[in-house]
Design a protein around this motif. Structure first.
Motif, PDB file in Angstrom:
ATOM      1  N   VAL A   1     113.607 104.941  99.226  1.00 13.36           N
ATOM      2  CA  VAL A   1     114.149 104.949  97.871  1.00 13.36           C
ATOM      3  C   VAL A   1     113.049 105.389  96.918  1.00 13.36           C
ATOM      4  CG1 VAL A   1     115.248 103.579  96.080  1.00 13.36           C
ATOM      5  CG2 VAL A   1     115.673 103.059  98.471  1.00 13.36           C
TER       6      VAL A   1
ATOM      7  N   SER B   1     117.693 106.795  88.661  1.00 14.38           N
ATOM      8  CA  SER B   1     119.085 107.202  88.728  1.00 14.38           C
ATOM      9  C   SER B   1     119.994 105.984  88.779  1.00 14.38           C
ATOM     10  CB  SER B   1     119.255 108.079  89.967  1.00 14.38           C
ATOM     11  OG  SER B   1     120.604 108.399  90.142  1.00 14.38           O
ATOM     12  N   PHE B   2     119.544 104.982  89.562  1.00 10.36           N
ATOM     13  CA  PHE B   2     120.307 103.741  89.672  1.00 10.36           C
ATOM     14  C   PHE B   2     120.427 103.063  88.278  1.00 10.36           C
ATOM     15  CE2 PHE B   2     120.085  99.106  90.198  1.00 10.36           C
ATOM     16  CZ  PHE B   2     121.269  98.877  90.904  1.00 10.36           C
TER      17      PHE B   2
ATOM     18  N   GLY C   1     122.689 105.070  86.072  1.00 14.77           N
ATOM     19  CA  GLY C   1     124.069 104.808  86.497  1.00 14.77           C
ATOM     20  C   GLY C   1     124.529 103.455  86.017  1.00 14.77           C
ATOM     21  N   GLY C   2     123.623 102.468  86.155  1.00 10.90           N
ATOM     22  CA  GLY C   2     123.966 101.100  85.692  1.00 10.90           C
ATOM     23  C   GLY C   2     124.217 101.082  84.204  1.00 10.90           C
TER      24      GLY C   2
ATOM     25  N   GLY D   1     127.485 102.690  83.451  1.00 10.00           N
ATOM     26  CA  GLY D   1     128.584 101.804  83.851  1.00 10.00           C
ATOM     27  C   GLY D   1     128.746 100.654  82.875  1.00 10.00           C
TER      28      GLY D   1
ATOM     29  N   MET E   1     109.496 102.737  97.910  1.00 12.48           N
ATOM     30  CA  MET E   1     109.125 103.349  96.633  1.00 12.48           C
ATOM     31  C   MET E   1     108.394 104.661  96.869  1.00 12.48           C
ATOM     32  SD  MET E   1     109.663 101.517  93.627  1.00 12.48           S
ATOM     33  CE  MET E   1     111.369 101.701  93.985  1.00 12.48           C
ATOM     34  N   SER E   2     108.305 105.457  95.827  1.00 11.52           N
ATOM     35  CA  SER E   2     107.692 106.774  96.011  1.00 11.52           C
ATOM     36  C   SER E   2     106.177 106.661  96.134  1.00 11.52           C
ATOM     37  CB  SER E   2     108.042 107.677  94.826  1.00 11.52           C
ATOM     38  OG  SER E   2     107.571 107.075  93.653  1.00 11.52           O
TER      39      SER E   2
ATOM     40  N   GLU F   1     104.494 112.099  97.879  1.00  8.54           N
ATOM     41  CA  GLU F   1     105.829 112.584  97.550  1.00  8.54           C
ATOM     42  C   GLU F   1     105.844 113.259  96.191  1.00  8.54           C
ATOM     43  OE1 GLU F   1     108.850 109.569  99.864  1.00  8.54           O
ATOM     44  OE2 GLU F   1     108.095 109.036  97.891  1.00  8.54           O
ATOM     45  N   HIS F   2     105.089 112.598  95.266  1.00  9.45           N
ATOM     46  CA  HIS F   2     104.992 113.178  93.934  1.00  9.45           C
ATOM     47  C   HIS F   2     104.483 114.597  94.000  1.00  9.45           C
ATOM     48  CE1 HIS F   2     105.832 110.360  90.712  1.00  9.45           C
ATOM     49  NE2 HIS F   2     105.625 109.414  91.659  1.00  9.45           N
TER      50      HIS F   2
ATOM     51  N   ASP G   1     106.938 116.934  95.195  1.00 13.01           N
ATOM     52  CA  ASP G   1     108.018 117.246  94.275  1.00 13.01           C
ATOM     53  C   ASP G   1     107.577 118.156  93.135  1.00 13.01           C
ATOM     54  OD1 ASP G   1     109.467 115.682  95.792  1.00 13.01           O
ATOM     55  OD2 ASP G   1     109.674 113.981  94.396  1.00 13.01           O
TER      56      ASP G   1
ATOM     57  N   TYR H   1     120.360 111.420  97.429  1.00 11.75           N
ATOM     58  CA  TYR H   1     119.966 110.033  97.161  1.00 11.75           C
ATOM     59  C   TYR H   1     120.116 109.712  95.673  1.00 11.75           C
ATOM     60  CZ  TYR H   1     118.069 108.529 101.662  1.00 11.75           C
ATOM     61  OH  TYR H   1     117.924 108.135 102.945  1.00 11.75           O
ATOM     62  N   VAL H   2     119.600 110.637  94.867  1.00 12.62           N
ATOM     63  CA  VAL H   2     119.638 110.417  93.414  1.00 12.62           C
ATOM     64  C   VAL H   2     121.075 110.230  92.946  1.00 12.62           C
ATOM     65  CG1 VAL H   2     119.243 111.526  91.170  1.00 12.62           C
ATOM     66  CG2 VAL H   2     117.466 111.583  92.931  1.00 12.62           C
ATOM     67  N   ILE H   3     121.928 111.105  93.431  1.00 10.53           N
ATOM     68  CA  ILE H   3     123.341 111.006  93.034  1.00 10.53           C
ATOM     69  C   ILE H   3     123.946 109.721  93.572  1.00 10.53           C
ATOM     70  CG2 ILE H   3     125.618 112.072  93.336  1.00 10.53           C
ATOM     71  CD1 ILE H   3     124.089 114.792  93.349  1.00 10.53           C
TER      72      ILE H   3
ATOM     73  N   PHE I   1     122.458 106.877  94.243  1.00 17.30           N
ATOM     74  CA  PHE I   1     122.019 105.691  93.496  1.00 17.30           C
ATOM     75  C   PHE I   1     122.613 105.636  92.094  1.00 17.30           C
ATOM     76  CE2 PHE I   1     118.818 105.090  96.812  1.00 17.30           C
ATOM     77  CZ  PHE I   1     118.974 103.729  97.003  1.00 17.30           C
ATOM     78  N   PHE I   2     122.852 106.812  91.530  1.00 17.40           N
ATOM     79  CA  PHE I   2     123.518 106.823  90.223  1.00 17.40           C
ATOM     80  C   PHE I   2     124.869 106.131  90.337  1.00 17.40           C
ATOM     81  CE2 PHE I   2     126.548 108.699  87.293  1.00 17.40           C
ATOM     82  CZ  PHE I   2     125.910 108.488  86.082  1.00 17.40           C
TER      83      PHE I   2
ATOM     84  N   VAL J   1     125.831 104.094  92.735  1.00 11.36           N
ATOM     85  CA  VAL J   1     125.667 102.667  93.068  1.00 11.36           C
ATOM     86  C   VAL J   1     125.494 101.860  91.784  1.00 11.36           C
ATOM     87  CG1 VAL J   1     124.133 100.965  94.130  1.00 11.36           C
ATOM     88  CG2 VAL J   1     124.729 103.047  95.378  1.00 11.36           C
ATOM     89  N   GLY J   2     124.583 102.379  90.940  1.00 11.46           N
ATOM     90  CA  GLY J   2     124.343 101.688  89.656  1.00 11.46           C
ATOM     91  C   GLY J   2     125.598 101.648  88.802  1.00 11.46           C
ATOM     92  N   LEU J   3     126.269 102.786  88.763  1.00 13.93           N
ATOM     93  CA  LEU J   3     127.463 102.897  87.921  1.00 13.93           C
ATOM     94  C   LEU J   3     128.548 101.924  88.374  1.00 13.93           C
ATOM     95  CD1 LEU J   3     128.758 104.728  85.633  1.00 13.93           C
ATOM     96  CD2 LEU J   3     129.863 105.935  87.511  1.00 13.93           C
TER      97      LEU J   3
ATOM     98  N   SER K   1     127.564  98.166  87.964  1.00  8.77           N
ATOM     99  CA  SER K   1     127.633  97.674  86.588  1.00  8.77           C
ATOM    100  C   SER K   1     129.080  97.625  86.098  1.00  8.77           C
ATOM    101  CB  SER K   1     126.773  98.530  85.662  1.00  8.77           C
ATOM    102  OG  SER K   1     127.239  99.862  85.690  1.00  8.77           O
ATOM    103  N   LEU K   2     129.894  98.553  86.609  1.00  4.69           N
ATOM    104  CA  LEU K   2     131.316  98.478  86.227  1.00  4.69           C
ATOM    105  C   LEU K   2     131.951  97.208  86.792  1.00  4.69           C
ATOM    106  CD1 LEU K   2     132.456 102.207  86.603  1.00  4.69           C
ATOM    107  CD2 LEU K   2     132.259 100.878  84.487  1.00  4.69           C
TER     108      LEU K   2
END
Lengths: 739, 262
Positions: free
Chosen positions: A3, A10-11, A14-15, A18, B1-2, B6-7, B10, B35-37, B39-40, B42-44, B47-48
């Motif tokens: 991760v 992004s998480f 997204g949170g 939401g 974690m990164s 990796e940095h 990127d 992954y980025v999408i 997790f977006f 997942v967060g979305l 939280s909903l």
């Protein structure tokens, strides 16, 4: 799966997206804003049915009608009763604050028994049965010893069914020591008794007066019936009448008067005689009254002619002779002049010479029992109760002398002498007391020199207080049988101070008793039953309410429907029938009148005490049995009470001589006591005087009142008037030293 | 974690020229984007779920009324709402009846319902008011007059209170843990939408009617809006021309917020 930082961000994004798309932030914002309106300390009045309940105020002798605004069963505001003969919708600051006495923290919530030493403040709560049993047991013991006179009662009131029940109890029990607090009304009654030969209260026909001459009476400072006086003052002004105030201090009354005449305190009688001198000299008196009904007028004339010429009076009083002459002319020229006396709030008796002199002035202008004058209002009857049966013990006890010496020479006409009572007990004069009841009064605060009262208490092994509040006297008692406060009980208020018609106000409960308290009337009846016959047989009532209703058989309907009963068509006795003296005339020279100028004495030597301390009353401080509720104390200005320190008024000239500046700390010493005070420079006070507000300096009650200022009574001892024997001290010699 | 590596991978290097690290593996790059999408979303979604489902459940506590009251039964017996929820003589509204209103009938137990028995023995005989939980209780900072709406406005109870008069059981009282008020004020629907006029009792719901009434009152007025501007000019230039405070609050002599808010 790794991760990464981007995934985490992004998480979070997204949170956040939401959350923004959910109701959470918006709902939370709304709820938090409502939450901020719900602080627990924000008072939210309870909703409910609004109603009004009528009653009568008992917080001073005024007898005002009140309307209590109720929300369901809770009293929320006290208002004056519209159309009431005494206050007609008006109310004073004390009456307005009455709810704080009802719901405040100083109430005694149940019968209490002392647990530690007297005055230590340690109490245990007991039941009414235990309490009454204990008192009845003590009383039975006293009677068994054959010394019923060893019981005394100190009552704040003398009129009405509750004092009548107490007095009846004492008679049936066998003790003559029924002592009542005294006020200006007592001095007036004695003046009427000596000069007119009647047993009557002094009523003022203020509605028809057009010239009010006040010898230091606080017309706008709480004198007699304060709201009635305020209204009368307004009506007087509206009608083009005149108020002249004679006193050494620029009081509220003096400030509002048409003329303020500053006088050497204690010389008021001389001024009244001086005015009489001018009136007689210029033949301005009411000839018909004086020639037909004036007893010993010639002697009076000679006295004022010889001793009270304007020049002589000017020397005594410090008033310009021209002012005296003008005042006498204006007073006698008015169509309905009225002179009144009794200093400040009228809560203390005064020098009889002054009352005689002022009353003679009213007689000279024909104001006795006439419109706009002073009326003799008959005392209420004895309620038609049959005399209590007395057994041998009671009869023997009643033959004992009263400890205060009232009713016996030289004070035959005085009903009770509270000052002499406490002096006698404290000094061990006469026989010792075994028990004392204190009812609706707080002598450990209100009587002059409360230290003497406390010393008297220390000589009495059993003190019972019936106070509703934990006041100074209750603190020094052994047992407290708390009375309901006035908003919870029935009672009658007959003959309110200075009212000019026979009148009874009815006190009715507007709320249920908040605590485990009982009406004194009920407690006395229960005690009588507890003591047994023959005392019990004199108290055949089921309870106080039944007794009260029976006491006013003809007036009860009016009392319950109107809240009061008034003799509407009452007219004072016309002159031919008005005087019941031996001569059948108005006695201008009553028994006891001092001829030649004799100043009203105060304690202390001029040498050691160069100043004179004089108390003053104000509407903002309650100085009687009931202490200031918090609302009232809030209104006391910083020139009177700063924090916990009291300020005395001192003329800048005197302050200069003594080296005081505004706010300076000082020790005020009198022959009776000493106190730390601060100095307030005031041009409105006569040089050489120190003026101090009465009613502060409580040690009892709550944090809103206790330990604020100094009790002026602590600094001024009583001076017995030679005629009445009542306290006539209008001040005391004093000195101020830098602290 | 990164990690730092990796940095560096990127980050496109600007000064590396041709000697920099090898270009990223396109497959790996696609994976990272996924992954980025992922997790977006997942967060979305999390939280909903929190916002729409968990939060409302946490926000309200569930409380039972002290007595389960049957409105339908009482309504049948007494006929209408006003028998118990009446206007006092002075025009104020009595709201929830006190014990005094109930004891006329319930001095003794009448039926066999255990709830009634509980009411009689625990409250009537003990002379204790029932601590009813009031669904429609509003904050004290608002002036609200039932008389103005019901007696003058002719509204019926249902418009604001719904069909509570037909309920056979007292519904669960959901108390907002933050504000202390009932969920019925905000409405069952956490998003604040409503189907019926009685679903919500917030300020906007008052405004629903009041704005409508205001708009329709001024809609046909020929002088509006120009007339209103002229009115305002006259009002400022010549104070006293119009009676003060037309339509303002009697208590505060103000319009706008202070018509309703203390």
């Amino acid at each position: 799966m790794k991760v990464g930082r981007r995934s985490f961000l992004s998480f979070i994004i997204g949170g956040a997206a939401g959350t923004a798309l959910s109701p959470l932030p918006w709902k939370l914002t709304d709820d938090l804003s409502i939450w901020t309106q719900m602080w627990p300390w924000t008072p939210v009045p309870k909703d409910g049915a609004v109603s009004y309940a009528g009653s009568t105020c008992t917080l001073c002798p005024a007898g005002c009608g009140i309307n209590v605004r109720m929300v369901d069963r809770r009293a929320v505001k006290i208002e004056g009763m519209e159309g009431h003969p005494i206050n007609d919708g008006g109310i004073c600051i004390l009456g307005l604050s009455g709810l704080q006495l009802l719901y405040g923290p100083t109430r005694v919530k149940s019968p209490m028994k002392r647990a530690g030493n007297r005055g230590s403040g340690r109490w245990v709560s007991i039941s009414w049965e235990e309490a009454l049993e204990e008192v009845a047991g003590k009383l039975t013991e006293i009677r068994a010893q054959g010394r019923p006179e060893a019981l005394a009662v100190f009552s704040g009131k003398r009129r009405g069914t509750v004092p009548a029940l107490l007095s009846r109890f004492m008679t049936a029990f066998g003790s003559p020591n029924f002592v009542t607090a005294a006020s200006t009304q007592d001095s007036y009654e004695l003046a009427l008794h000596r000069m007119q030969g009647v047993q009557a209260a002094a009523g003022l026909d203020l509605a028809n007066t057009d010239f009010l001459l006040s010898f230091g009476s606080g017309i706008l400072d709480g004198w007699g019936s304060p709201v009635r006086m305020f209204k009368a003052h307004s009506a007087l002004k509206d009608g083009g009448g005149k108020l002249v105030q004679i006193e050494p201090r620029l009081s509220n009354t003096a400030a509002k008067a048409d003329q303020w005449i500053s006088i050497q305190p204690g010389t008021e009688a001389a001024l009244a005689f001086g005015l009489a001198h001018v009136i007689i000299l210029e033949k301005r008196y009411r000839t018909q009254f004086v020639s037909e009904y004036g007893g010993e007028f010639e002697e009076f004339r000679q006295m004022v002619m010889a001793d009270y010429t304007p020049d002589k009076v000017a020397k005594i009083t410090g008033i310009d002779p021209k002012t005296i002459v003008t005042l006498a002319r204006e007073f006698s020229r008015s169509s309905a002049p009225l002179a009144v006396c009794g200093k400040g709030g009228g809560d203390t008796p005064g020098s009889m010479n002054e009352f005689f002199a002022v009353h003679a002035l009213n007689a000279l202008v024909g104001g006795i029992n006439r419109p706009g004058g002073i009326w003799a209002v008959p005392e209420p009857g004895d309620f038609g109760w049959p005399d209590p049966e007395m057994d041998e013990t009671a009869a023997r006890g009643m033959q004992q002398d009263r400890l205060d010496g009232a009713g016996a020479p030289p004070y035959v006409a005085t009903a009770a002498l509270p000052n002499r009572f406490f002096e006698a007990v404290a000094g061990g004069k006469g026989y010792p007391l075994d028990a004392l009841f204190v009812v609706e009064s707080n002598p450990c605060f209100t009587e002059p020199d409360p230290e003497t009262v406390k010393a008297a208490f220390s000589k009495i092994p059993f003190v019972v207080s019936f106070s509703s509040f934990m006041d100074e006297t209750a603190q020094n008692a052994d047992l407290i049988l708390p009375n309901h406060v006035y908003l919870e009980r029935y009672e009658d208020v007959p003959n309110p101070a200075g009212f000019n018609r026979p009148f009874v106000g009815l006190v009715q409960p507007v709320v249920d008793p908040q605590f485990n308290t009982r009406n004194v009337g009920d407690a006395v009846i229960a005690l009588a039953q507890g003591v047994g016959d023959p005392v019990a047989s004199a108290f055949g009532w089921d309870g106080y309410e039944a007794c009260l209703e029976e006491a006013y058989p003809d007036q009860w309907d009016s009392l319950t429907s109107e809240g009061y009963w008034m003799a509407e068509d009452f007219d004072p006795a016309p002159w031919p029938e008005a005087f019941e003296t031996a001569s059948g005339k108005f006695e201008f020279v009553p028994e006891g009148l001092q001829r030649g100028y004799v100043p009203a004495e105060i304690a202390g030597e001029k040498g050691g005490f160069p100043l004179v301390l004089t108390p003053y009353d104000t509407m903002r401080i309650s100085s009687g049995y009931v202490g200031n509720p918090p609302f009232m104390t809030k209104t006391v200005p910083a020139e009177v009470l700063k924090g916990k320190e009291l300020l005395v008024e001192l003329n800048p000239q005197t302050a200069d001589q003594l080296g005081f500046s505004e706010g300076g700390r000082a020790v005020l010493t009198t022959p009776t006591g000493a106190a730390n005070v601060r100095v307030h420079l005031y041009d409105g006070i006569m040089p050489g005087l120190v003026a101090m507000a009465r009613g502060l300096g409580h040690t009892a009650y709550d944090k809103y009142l206790a330990d604020k200022g100094t009790n002026v009574n602590r600094l001024i001892g009583p001076t017995a008037d030679p005629v009445s024997g009542l306290n006539a001290a209008w001040g005391i010699r004093a000195k101020l030293t830098r602290a | 974690m990164s990690t730092v590596d990796e940095h560096e991978k990127d980050m496109p290097s600007e000064d590396s020229g041709g000697k920099g690290p090898p270009p990223p593996d396109p497959e790996q790059k696609n994976k990272a984007t996924a992954y980025v999408i992922f997790f977006f979303f997942v967060g979305l979604i999390a939280s909903l779920i929190v916002g729409w489902i968990i939060f409302p459940q946490l926000l309200y506590s569930q409380k039972e009324q002290p007595i389960d009251f049957n409105h339908a039964l009482h309504n049948e017996l007494v006929g209408d709402c006003a028998s118990c929820h009446y206007f006092r003589e002075d025009g104020t509204f009595s709201g929830v009846p006190d014990l005094w209103s109930c004891i006329d009938c319930h001095m003794d137990v009448q039926g066999e319902d255990p709830e009634e028995e509980k009411f009689v023995t625990e409250y009537v005989w003990e002379d204790r008011e029932v601590p009813w939980l009031i669904y429609s209780k509003q904050p004290d900072c608002v002036f609200f007059s039932h008389a103005a709406h019901v007696l003058s406005g002719g509204m019926d109870c249902v418009t604001c209170h719904g069909h509570i008069g037909e309920s056979e059981h007292s519904k669960v009282y959901q108390e907002n843990r933050i504000t202390g008020y009932s969920r019925d004020i905000w409405g069952r629907n956490i998003s604040g939408f409503k189907r019926n006029s009685w679903d919500r009792m917030k300020m906007d719901d008052c405004a629903d009617c009041h704005e409508e009434a205001r708009d329709s009152a001024t809609k046909d007025e020929p002088r509006a809006p120009v007339g209103r501007v002229i009115d305002n000019i006259i009002r400022v230039a010549f104070p006293g021309t119009y009676a003060d405070n037309r339509g303002g609050s009697v208590q505060t002599q103000r319009g706008a917020c202070f018509k309703c808010h203390k």
